[in-house]
Design a protein around this motif. Structure first.
Motif, PDB file in Angstrom:
ATOM      1  N   GLY A  43      26.492  29.746  48.356  1.00 10.13           N
ATOM      2  CA  GLY A  43      26.809  29.501  47.014  1.00 10.13           C
ATOM      3  C   GLY A  43      26.319  30.498  45.792  1.00 10.13           C
ATOM      4  N   ILE A 186      40.086  26.584  35.985  1.00  6.80           N
ATOM      5  CA  ILE A 186      40.011  27.897  36.666  1.00  6.80           C
ATOM      6  C   ILE A 186      40.295  27.799  38.078  1.00  6.80           C
ATOM      7  N   THR A 187      41.038  28.649  38.725  1.00  2.49           N
ATOM      8  CA  THR A 187      41.242  28.948  39.995  1.00  2.49           C
ATOM      9  C   THR A 187      40.317  29.794  40.502  1.00  2.49           C
ATOM     10  N   LYS A 188      39.394  29.421  41.503  1.00  2.00           N
ATOM     11  CA  LYS A 188      38.209  30.182  41.982  1.00  2.00           C
ATOM     12  C   LYS A 188      38.895  31.279  42.838  1.00  2.00           C
ATOM     13  N   SER A 190      36.696  34.708  42.926  1.00  3.24           N
ATOM     14  CA  SER A 190      35.649  35.527  43.478  1.00  3.24           C
ATOM     15  C   SER A 190      35.183  35.206  44.700  1.00  3.24           C
ATOM     16  N   THR A 191      34.830  36.341  45.596  1.00  2.80           N
ATOM     17  CA  THR A 191      34.382  36.140  47.000  1.00  2.80           C
ATOM     18  C   THR A 191      33.132  37.183  46.986  1.00  2.80           C
ATOM     19  N   MET A 259      35.082  33.594  37.383  1.00  5.65           N
ATOM     20  CA  MET A 259      36.220  33.207  38.555  1.00  5.65           C
ATOM     21  C   MET A 259      35.547  32.545  39.796  1.00  5.65           C
ATOM     22  N   ASN A 260      34.428  32.384  39.711  1.00  5.58           N
ATOM     23  CA  ASN A 260      33.733  31.539  41.007  1.00  5.58           C
ATOM     24  C   ASN A 260      33.546  30.156  40.510  1.00  5.58           C
ATOM     25  N   PHE A 261      33.913  29.657  39.449  1.00  5.71           N
ATOM     26  CA  PHE A 261      33.766  28.254  38.815  1.00  5.71           C
ATOM     27  C   PHE A 261      35.045  27.566  38.496  1.00  5.71           C
ATOM     28  N   SER A 262      35.225  26.308  38.883  1.00  7.09           N
ATOM     29  CA  SER A 262      36.527  25.628  38.344  1.00  7.09           C
ATOM     30  C   SER A 262      36.252  25.680  36.625  1.00  7.09           C
ATOM     31  N   THR A 263      35.115  25.182  36.170  1.00  4.97           N
ATOM     32  CA  THR A 263      34.848  25.404  34.707  1.00  4.97           C
ATOM     33  C   THR A 263      34.027  26.051  34.215  1.00  4.97           C
TER      34      THR A 263
END
Length: 358
Positions: A43, A186-188, A190-191, A259-263
């Motif tokens: 993570g 937020i839609t995750k 990021s990768t 973009m790696n988190f929902s909030t």
């Protein structure tokens, strides 16, 4: 071996920088897919990529330009929240996640670059401690503005308000920014792969800029401003160019991070974040891109690796930072630390301390 030794310094730096990133991807990506990395470390991969980009961008300002900025997290926050707004608004228009992530990162970089241009015009007229204090102030201003901002979207478009959610007047819409709670829903996207690509892009931009005519002008200004001016170098132009590039890359890092988190809330991008990134740059070596990459990855991961020590892990982390600083024994690093101490004294004294150079 002789061919490697015959390469110039800039080429060796490029090889080391790109090689470190590619090697890390080759090792970690298969391990992540096969589940050989525990969930907590896995993570951290995207945040590490974001902070590596942050450290590279700040190194352009601190290491190559020679100016101390204590508000770099402000550009990260601008990129983060602007990218979230763009991503949510384009969910139906761009259903592809990777493509929407690319557009969001580009939008974050553009917005942060514009913020860097607006802030850089008055700020870069200052030097030394005053520059550090003013960038710190702008960081707090932006954080408080975001805390008061409410944004929603519905069929009629975007709605803005600085009062409350009810004043948005949404009709079956969606809240994007909810004041102090920050961005929600937020839609995750990021990768780890996207993070590595962004690091390579940041390296490409910074290394090519540093080795260009503009980069040589920037280092000349850092080494001797008066001599650079006497040779006809436009100090304001080149300082502003470097500052905008640094801000834009920080905004892209913020977009990847958000973009790696929902909030995500504005308090994440406070003064402590700016100091954390500055520590990565100082300990990795100002003007040393490969060292900055290594220092960021190790120091960001170290608290998690020491989690089994419970209450003692942050004490050990602080001791490690002190030991590294003593081993480096860098004069420029000491100057940066002294400037930070003077800034804190200035804030505590209410601005009645000794005058700096303006």
């Amino acid at each position: 071996m002789n061919k490697i030794k015959s390469l110039n310094k800039s080429t060796l730096t490029n090889i080391k920088s790109y090689g470190l990133v590619v090697l890390a991807f080759i090792i970690l990506f298969p391990m992540q897919n096969m589940g050989l990395i525990n969930h907590s470390i896995s993570g951290l991969l995207v945040p590490i990529c974001a902070y590596v980009v942050m450290a590279i961008s700040l190194n352009l300002t601190v290491g190559f330009l020679g100016e101390l900025s204590l508000g770099h997290a402000e550009f990260m926050s601008v990129g983060a929240f602007s990218s979230v707004v763009v991503s949510i608004c384009l969910q139906e228009a761009i259903p592809s996640g990777p493509l929407r992530l690319l557009v969001a990162i580009a939008a974050g970089g553009i917005c942060a670059g514009l913020a860097g241009f607006i802030i850089g015009i008055p700020v870069l007229r200052l030097r030394g401690d005053y520059l550090a204090i003013v960038t710190l102030a702008f960081g707090e201003i932006i954080k408080n503005i975001i805390n008061c901002l409410y944004i929603g979207v519905d069929g009629s478009g975007l709605h803005f308000s600085m009062k409350d959610i009810a004043s948005l007047g949404l009709t079956n819409g969606k809240i994007i920014l909810n004041g102090p709670q920050g961005a929600v829903g937020i839609t995750k996207l990021s990768t780890f792969t996207a993070g590595i690509i962004l690091i390579i892009f940041a390296l490409f931009v910074v290394l090519n800029f540093v080795n260009s005519k503009s980069g040589r002008a920037v280092t000349a200004i850092r080494d001797n401003r008066i001599a650079a001016e006497s040779l006809g170098i436009s100090v304001t132009r080149y300082k502003l160019t470097a500052f905008i590039i640094s801000a834009a890359l920080a905004g892209m890092a913020g977009a990847l991070f958000a973009m790696n988190f929902s909030t995500i809330a504005a308090k994440k991008f406070d003064f402590n974040t700016s100091i954390l990134v500055l520590v990565f740059v100082v300990l990795g070596g100002m003007g040393n891109i490969p060292g900055t990459i290594i220092a960021t990855a190790l120091l960001y991961t170290l608290p998690e690796l020491l989690r089994f020590l419970n209450d003692y892990r942050m004490l050990i982390y602080a001791i490690v930072l002190i030991i590294v600083m003593l081993l480096r024994n860098s004069e420029r690093a000491k100057q940066i630390i002294n400037r930070m101490i003077c800034t804190f004294k200035f804030n505590k004294s209410g601005g009645k301390g000794d005058e700096g150079n303006v």
